[in-house]
Design a protein around this motif. Structure first.
Motif, PDB file in Angstrom:
ATOM      1  N   LEU A 178       0.804  -0.601  -0.224  1.00 16.62           N
ATOM      2  CA  LEU A 178       0.063   0.340  -0.132  1.00 16.62           C
ATOM      3  C   LEU A 178       0.927   1.604  -0.030  1.00 16.62           C
ATOM      4  O   LEU A 178       0.336   2.302  -0.776  1.00 16.62           O
ATOM      5  CB  LEU A 178      -0.901   0.063   1.140  1.00 16.62           C
ATOM      6  N   LEU A 179       2.162   1.836   0.870  1.00 11.28           N
ATOM      7  CA  LEU A 179       2.730   2.045   0.497  1.00 11.28           C
ATOM      8  C   LEU A 179       3.745   2.259  -0.646  1.00 11.28           C
ATOM      9  O   LEU A 179       3.673   3.999  -1.453  1.00 11.28           O
ATOM     10  CB  LEU A 179       3.725   1.985   1.747  1.00 11.28           C
ATOM     11  N   ALA A 180       4.286   1.379  -1.066  1.00 13.95           N
ATOM     12  CA  ALA A 180       4.613   1.518  -3.008  1.00 13.95           C
ATOM     13  C   ALA A 180       3.863   2.107  -3.898  1.00 13.95           C
ATOM     14  O   ALA A 180       3.586   3.271  -4.143  1.00 13.95           O
ATOM     15  CB  ALA A 180       5.274   0.426  -2.961  1.00 13.95           C
ATOM     16  N   ILE A 183      -1.467  -2.137  -5.754  1.00 14.86           N
ATOM     17  CA  ILE A 183      -2.879  -2.170  -5.784  1.00 14.86           C
ATOM     18  C   ILE A 183      -3.294  -3.831  -5.411  1.00 14.86           C
ATOM     19  O   ILE A 183      -3.344  -4.573  -4.356  1.00 14.86           O
ATOM     20  CB  ILE A 183      -3.451  -1.670  -6.065  1.00 14.86           C
ATOM     21  N   PHE A 184      -3.490  -4.101  -6.402  1.00 13.46           N
ATOM     22  CA  PHE A 184      -2.661  -5.846  -6.926  1.00 13.46           C
ATOM     23  C   PHE A 184      -2.234  -6.626  -5.959  1.00 13.46           C
ATOM     24  O   PHE A 184      -2.707  -7.790  -5.441  1.00 13.46           O
ATOM     25  CB  PHE A 184      -3.066  -6.264  -8.439  1.00 13.46           C
ATOM     26  N   THR A 240      -9.883   5.587   2.146  1.00 10.95           N
ATOM     27  CA  THR A 240      -9.618   4.357   2.099  1.00 10.95           C
ATOM     28  C   THR A 240      -8.133   3.541   2.589  1.00 10.95           C
ATOM     29  O   THR A 240      -7.877   2.839   2.883  1.00 10.95           O
ATOM     30  CB  THR A 240      -9.914   3.307   0.886  1.00 10.95           C
ATOM     31  N   MET A 241      -7.172   4.190   1.539  1.00 14.55           N
ATOM     32  CA  MET A 241      -5.872   4.047   1.946  1.00 14.55           C
ATOM     33  C   MET A 241      -4.836   4.584   3.351  1.00 14.55           C
ATOM     34  O   MET A 241      -4.698   3.626   4.122  1.00 14.55           O
ATOM     35  CB  MET A 241      -5.015   5.279   1.246  1.00 14.55           C
ATOM     36  N   PRO A 242      -6.045   5.645   3.910  1.00 12.58           N
ATOM     37  CA  PRO A 242      -5.051   6.082   5.050  1.00 12.58           C
ATOM     38  C   PRO A 242      -5.903   4.972   6.395  1.00 12.58           C
ATOM     39  O   PRO A 242      -5.054   4.147   7.114  1.00 12.58           O
ATOM     40  CB  PRO A 242      -5.546   7.322   5.723  1.00 12.58           C
TER      41      PRO A 242
END
Length: 187
Positions: A70-72, A89-90, A165-167
């Motif tokens: 996720l960080l990448a 993401i995948f 979503t990301m955080p």
């Protein structure tokens, strides 16, 4: 589902509006209900000498992979590299799916482990655990909705929900590792 492949990219075919909402709702309900059901069903005896206490370690490893992916993905999208963003993401979805299989396997075979710490560490542990559990249930539909909006190239809607979503997904994957590190002495 219809996919369009361009330059190694896959997106949902937006010419034929795919209604992904039922999939998001159905998968979210199914996953969360299965997790809750594991609290009430009798534990399965594996009948093998396999040490199932290795599965929580695997879960923590898979959560850490998800966190890194996720960080990448975030790093790549901030640099406007959509191709690598999608790949990461995948990868995050893959490590999360593997985590879910391992998590469900472990909790179908093992009783819950109680935290043995006391004082401030106990309060910190339960705060992290409770927020982790609540947000893990919330992240399922958020992550799926964000994924489908991205695949459908609904960029504005994707960005709007991805900001939440990301955080949250980063928090859930990181706190999954922290919970494991705090409870692992008590397995």
């Amino acid at each position: 589902m219809n996919y369009i492949f361009r330059d190694g990219e896959s997106t949902l075919d937006t010419n034929k509006e795919f209604n992904y909402v039922p999939w998001v709702v159905g998968l979210s309900l199914a996953i969360n209900l299965i997790v809750v059901a594991l609290l009430f069903v009798p534990k399965i005896d594996s009948g093998t000498s396999f040490d199932i206490t290795l599965l929580p370690l695997l879960n923590a490893i898979l959560n850490s992979f998800t966190f890194v992916f996720l960080l990448a993905a975030l790093f790549m999208i901030l640099r406007k590299n959509v191709t690598w963003h999608k790949r990461f993401i995948f990868a995050a979805f893959t490590s999360t799916a593997l985590f879910l299989v391992s998590y469900l396997t472990y909790h179908s075979m093992a009783s819950s482990t109680s935290y043995g710490g006391e004082g401030i560490l106990q309060a910190i542990y339960y705060f992290i655990l409770i927020t982790h559990i609540i947000l893990a249930a919330v992240i399922v539909p958020l992550a799926l909705l964000t994924l489908f909006r991205g695949l459908a190239m609904k960029v504005d809607k994707h960005r709007k929900i991805a900001r939440w979503t990301m955080p949250l997904w980063l928090y859930v994957s990181l706190t999954g590792v922290i919970v494991y590190l705090m409870i692992s002495p008590y397995y």
